[in-house]
Design a protein around this motif. Structure first.
Motif, PDB file in Angstrom:
ATOM      1  N   SER A  63      42.647 123.771  27.776  1.00 41.99           N
ATOM      2  CA  SER A  63      43.906 124.221  27.019  1.00 41.99           C
ATOM      3  C   SER A  63      43.657 124.698  25.736  1.00 41.99           C
ATOM      4  CB  SER A  63      44.741 122.753  26.896  1.00 41.99           C
ATOM      5  OG  SER A  63      45.726 123.029  25.866  1.00 41.99           O
ATOM      6  N   VAL A  64      44.234 126.140  25.421  1.00 42.64           N
ATOM      7  CA  VAL A  64      44.155 126.644  24.002  1.00 42.64           C
ATOM      8  C   VAL A  64      45.199 126.892  23.544  1.00 42.64           C
ATOM      9  CG1 VAL A  64      43.163 128.830  23.112  1.00 42.64           C
ATOM     10  CG2 VAL A  64      41.832 127.731  25.127  1.00 42.64           C
ATOM     11  N   ASN A  65      45.586 126.442  22.444  1.00 41.55           N
ATOM     12  CA  ASN A  65      46.862 126.838  21.536  1.00 41.55           C
ATOM     13  C   ASN A  65      46.393 127.608  20.260  1.00 41.55           C
ATOM     14  OD1 ASN A  65      48.486 125.081  23.337  1.00 41.55           O
ATOM     15  ND2 ASN A  65      47.365 123.493  22.539  1.00 41.55           N
ATOM     16  N   ASP A  75      37.507 136.651  23.122  1.00 43.27           N
ATOM     17  CA  ASP A  75      38.059 136.613  24.382  1.00 43.27           C
ATOM     18  C   ASP A  75      38.131 135.076  24.957  1.00 43.27           C
ATOM     19  OD1 ASP A  75      37.754 139.437  24.797  1.00 43.27           O
ATOM     20  OD2 ASP A  75      35.566 139.367  25.344  1.00 43.27           O
ATOM     21  N   ILE A  76      39.071 134.791  25.534  1.00 40.96           N
ATOM     22  CA  ILE A  76      39.525 133.510  25.841  1.00 40.96           C
ATOM     23  C   ILE A  76      39.666 133.097  27.393  1.00 40.96           C
ATOM     24  CG2 ILE A  76      41.269 131.647  25.605  1.00 40.96           C
ATOM     25  CD1 ILE A  76      42.401 132.999  23.094  1.00 40.96           C
ATOM     26  N   SER A  77      38.860 132.166  27.900  1.00 38.43           N
ATOM     27  CA  SER A  77      38.887 131.579  29.262  1.00 38.43           C
ATOM     28  C   SER A  77      39.554 130.082  29.178  1.00 38.43           C
ATOM     29  CB  SER A  77      37.619 131.716  29.633  1.00 38.43           C
ATOM     30  OG  SER A  77      36.680 132.972  29.912  1.00 38.43           O
ATOM     31  N   SER A  78      40.553 130.200  29.807  1.00 35.92           N
ATOM     32  CA  SER A  78      41.209 128.678  29.793  1.00 35.92           C
ATOM     33  C   SER A  78      42.110 128.546  31.011  1.00 35.92           C
ATOM     34  CB  SER A  78      42.280 128.606  28.577  1.00 35.92           C
ATOM     35  OG  SER A  78      43.181 129.690  28.640  1.00 35.92           O
ATOM     36  N   GLY A  86      54.133 134.410  15.812  1.00 41.51           N
ATOM     37  CA  GLY A  86      53.576 134.738  14.479  1.00 41.51           C
ATOM     38  C   GLY A  86      52.085 134.609  14.558  1.00 41.51           C
ATOM     39  N   ALA A  87      51.445 134.313  15.635  1.00 43.13           N
ATOM     40  CA  ALA A  87      50.066 134.282  15.792  1.00 43.13           C
ATOM     41  C   ALA A  87      49.430 135.648  16.126  1.00 43.13           C
ATOM     42  CB  ALA A  87      49.512 133.317  16.991  1.00 43.13           C
ATOM     43  N   LYS A  88      48.361 135.804  15.268  1.00 46.23           N
ATOM     44  CA  LYS A  88      47.482 137.170  15.640  1.00 46.23           C
ATOM     45  C   LYS A  88      46.457 136.829  16.415  1.00 46.23           C
ATOM     46  CE  LYS A  88      48.557 138.890  10.823  1.00 46.23           C
ATOM     47  NZ  LYS A  88      47.979 139.092   9.671  1.00 46.23           N
ATOM     48  N   TYR A  89      46.535 137.600  17.623  1.00 43.55           N
ATOM     49  CA  TYR A  89      45.660 137.633  18.653  1.00 43.55           C
ATOM     50  C   TYR A  89      45.086 138.842  19.261  1.00 43.55           C
ATOM     51  CZ  TYR A  89      43.529 136.526  23.401  1.00 43.55           C
ATOM     52  OH  TYR A  89      42.692 136.586  24.437  1.00 43.55           O
ATOM     53  N   ARG A  90      43.591 139.138  19.097  1.00 48.03           N
ATOM     54  CA  ARG A  90      43.251 140.259  19.713  1.00 48.03           C
ATOM     55  C   ARG A  90      42.169 139.917  20.621  1.00 48.03           C
ATOM     56  NH1 ARG A  90      44.291 140.551  14.977  1.00 48.03           N
ATOM     57  NH2 ARG A  90      42.331 139.657  13.852  1.00 48.03           N
ATOM     58  N   GLY A  91      42.341 140.452  21.808  1.00 44.81           N
ATOM     59  CA  GLY A  91      41.196 140.108  22.531  1.00 44.81           C
ATOM     60  C   GLY A  91      41.539 139.934  24.275  1.00 44.81           C
ATOM     61  N   LYS A  92      40.578 139.406  24.994  1.00 47.66           N
ATOM     62  CA  LYS A  92      41.183 139.401  26.420  1.00 47.66           C
ATOM     63  C   LYS A  92      41.313 137.859  26.837  1.00 47.66           C
ATOM     64  CE  LYS A  92      38.063 142.921  27.750  1.00 47.66           C
ATOM     65  NZ  LYS A  92      36.708 143.373  28.470  1.00 47.66           N
ATOM     66  N   SER A  93      41.820 137.546  27.830  1.00 44.37           N
ATOM     67  CA  SER A  93      42.168 136.254  28.265  1.00 44.37           C
ATOM     68  C   SER A  93      42.021 136.376  29.864  1.00 44.37           C
ATOM     69  CB  SER A  93      43.660 135.680  27.867  1.00 44.37           C
ATOM     70  OG  SER A  93      44.602 136.453  28.508  1.00 44.37           O
ATOM     71  N   ASP A  94      41.549 135.226  30.199  1.00 37.68           N
ATOM     72  CA  ASP A  94      41.160 134.984  31.755  1.00 37.68           C
ATOM     73  C   ASP A  94      41.566 133.420  32.007  1.00 37.68           C
ATOM     74  OD1 ASP A  94      40.449 135.751  34.343  1.00 37.68           O
ATOM     75  OD2 ASP A  94      38.155 135.440  33.683  1.00 37.68           O
ATOM     76  N   TYR A  95      41.862 133.323  33.239  1.00 36.67           N
ATOM     77  CA  TYR A  95      42.208 132.104  33.995  1.00 36.67           C
ATOM     78  C   TYR A  95      40.703 131.281  34.148  1.00 36.67           C
ATOM     79  CZ  TYR A  95      43.551 128.141  36.692  1.00 36.67           C
ATOM     80  OH  TYR A  95      43.870 126.901  37.238  1.00 36.67           O
ATOM     81  N   LEU A  96      40.492 130.096  33.570  1.00 41.81           N
ATOM     82  CA  LEU A  96      39.252 129.182  33.766  1.00 41.81           C
ATOM     83  C   LEU A  96      39.530 128.266  34.787  1.00 41.81           C
ATOM     84  CD1 LEU A  96      36.470 128.530  32.609  1.00 41.81           C
ATOM     85  CD2 LEU A  96      37.475 127.089  31.091  1.00 41.81           C
TER      86      LEU A  96
END
Length: 127
Positions: A63-65, A75-78, A86-96
């Protein structure tokens, strides 16, 4: 990790880790959070990850919040990802698909060079 404290190097724990200071290195723990003043530069592997401050690197977690006001370049795997308005997010996300808990346990078995930190709770973010 208190405000003003800088930890350089890889860190692992079977418990929780909350950062108000700064970490430069990889972290493996049960639950991980970065407070509003905190900074993390490296890879995080944990069951539950909450970022309110700054993180640059990568995240593997069940779980990533990403909280309002955070600044994340990673890069987020979750298994579950939430990004507040209002969150600043740059990158890739993938299902873990694999449990992050298994990743943490497997990685801790193989890593004898880590600094071990134990804590019963992380105030304000994880309980």
């Amino acid at each position: 990790i208190h405000d003003g404290l800088v930890v350089k190097g890889d860190t692992s724990s079977n418990g929780n880790l909350h950062v108000e200071g700064e970490i430069e290195g990889d972290v493996k723990c049960a639950n991980f959070s970065v407070g509003e003043k905190g900074r993390m530069n490296g890879t995080v592997t944990a069951e539950k990850v909450i970022i309110a401050g700054t993180l640059t690197g990568s995240i593997k977690g069940k779980s990533v919040n990403l909280m309002q006001g955070c600044d994340v370049t990673a890069d987020i795997s979750s298994g579950s990802l939430s990004v507040e308005h209002g969150a600043k997010y740059r990158g890739k996300s993938d299902y873990l698909e694999e449990s992050a808990e298994k990743l943490v346990k497997d990685n801790n078995k193989d890593d004898d060079s880590s600094t071990e930190i134990s804590s019963d709770r992380m105030p304000g973010y994880l309980s």
